[in-house]
Design an enzyme around this catalytic site. Sequence first.
Site, PDB file in Angstrom:
ATOM      1  CG  HIS A 272     -11.367   5.269 -11.079  1.00  0.00           C
ATOM      2  ND1 HIS A 272     -12.605   4.949 -10.536  1.00  0.00           N
ATOM      3  CD2 HIS A 272     -10.762   3.952 -11.235  1.00  0.00           C
ATOM      4  CE1 HIS A 272     -12.620   4.009 -10.197  1.00  0.00           C
ATOM      5  NE2 HIS A 272     -11.544   3.283 -10.636  1.00  0.00           N
ATOM      6  CD  GLU A 273      -8.001   2.410 -13.247  1.00  0.00           C
ATOM      7  OE1 GLU A 273      -7.081   2.217 -12.217  1.00  0.00           O
ATOM      8  OE2 GLU A 273      -9.069   2.407 -13.649  1.00  0.00           O
ATOM      9  CG  HIS A 276      -6.975   2.112  -8.250  1.00  0.00           C
ATOM     10  ND1 HIS A 276      -7.648   1.702  -7.112  1.00  0.00           N
ATOM     11  CD2 HIS A 276      -7.942   2.228  -9.095  1.00  0.00           C
ATOM     12  CE1 HIS A 276      -8.668   1.260  -7.407  1.00  0.00           C
ATOM     13  NE2 HIS A 276      -8.842   1.312  -8.474  1.00  0.00           N
ATOM     14  CD  GLU A 302     -12.804   0.750  -7.363  1.00  0.00           C
ATOM     15  OE1 GLU A 302     -13.158   1.613  -8.454  1.00  0.00           O
ATOM     16  OE2 GLU A 302     -11.793  -0.002  -7.778  1.00  0.00           O
TER      17      GLU A 302
END
Length: 505
Positions: A272-273, A276, A302
């Site tokens: 997920h990160e 980003h 996001e």
Amino acid sequence: MPDSAPMNDTAYAHLESRFRRLNALGEAQEVLHWDMSTVMPRGGHESRAEQLAELAAVYHGMLTDSETGDLIAAAEADAADLTDWQQANLREIKRNYVKATALSEDLVTRLSRAASACEAVWRDARADNDFKAVQPLVTELLALVREKAAAKAEVLGVGLYDALLADYEPGGSSAEIDTVFDELEGFLPEFLGEVLDHQAKTPKVILPDGPFPEEKQKALGQRFMEMLGFDFHHGRLDVSLHPFCGGTPDDVRITTRYDENDFTSALMGVLHETGHAMYERGLPKDWRGQPVGHALGMSVHESQSLLIEMQVCRSKTFLDFAAPIMVDTFGGTGPAWDADNLFRLYTQVERSFIRVDADEVTYPAHVILRYRLEKALIEGDMETPDLPGAWNDGMERLLGIRPPTDTLGCLQDIHWYDGAWGYFPTYTLGAMTAAQLYAAARDQNPEIEPAIGRGDFAPLMAWLRANVHGKGSLVSAKELLISATGKPLDGQVFEMHLRTRYLAP
């Protein structure tokens, strides 16, 4: 101290020079925040709070200096001579200036100090399940947030909540969010029931047996990060209480948290990160240090993390490829390590308390709850002593479960205690944007999904670089989505994704 004169001695060139310096100050703040959340000794909080407050004051003073306003006016008079990117940069410079001039330097400093102090106490309060310990500090912080909202609302001509939302979602409005969230709330409860009924008819999920040593979990995460294209010469992976991505586009800092009894959560947190991080790394290099080169609001940001985690890395296509690597890392054996089981594990839907661990069917309910609570708190319809009870009532209404502790309830997220108010709706707006972007990417390049099945993310990243990352803040979020997908945000795309993944035979 005045800016040194740029080679091209125009008002616009002076603005670029000034904002290049402002960007450097902002990046220094980012790295100090990362340090505070990862490796700083606990005794350093007081001095760090003072450092951050002073940097915030210097940044604010430089941004709101009357000369900045004069330069903006002069540059606007000559805007016809600017390129499209320069005109967009001037637009973003003015937007930042107008928002900043609404706030006094004293308020900015007090907000920074209050947020640092509140976050420090929240860390212990969360561990100790003690909301009362942090309540006085979050009450003080909320009062300052309301003061900030009122000052900005007057200048921007919007409501209190929208004034704060403008920091995270330029051009967004709570009226539009209310419409989207009301539609989601109308769809999700019945759909959740259908999914749970469907799941009950599928083979039961088998949890892989641990323990899973932290160093092996980290190695697995780093292996997948490199497949995604993460450059460890320009970033790193560390541990923090709350996973996040920070730092700068050339020095991206990712954090996660590990559970040696369950590797699955930390791995998806890392992926997920990394979504980003790849967005930050892909921002236009020619515009480093300028507002137009920054990320385009938090719903788009996001969308990049959720596209990687939810759309791609929880897919059957990716897990068929990833399962043997997981087996190799942990030495797993038996049916728990089969790709089919891992897919069911990673798409398991259940009513649960923790947002960051929630599945994508129930996740919007977590966000709707936080959005409505923070809006009520900001607008004065609720006070902080009422927060735990209101939180628990909302969870029971939206998900049919009631948190037994505040650690599982209103203490679980860092955002409010760190001063980030008006931020939560961007999570679900981002999930919807992610579904729409990934659908368009696969339609436009049918090779993307088969390549992911081979562990090759290059086709997907190339599409994202061209259609999202490389655009910076050149256009609005709505314009970017129309350009990339052919239409504005469409909730039906998200709904179709959920139905396809969770109700498929």
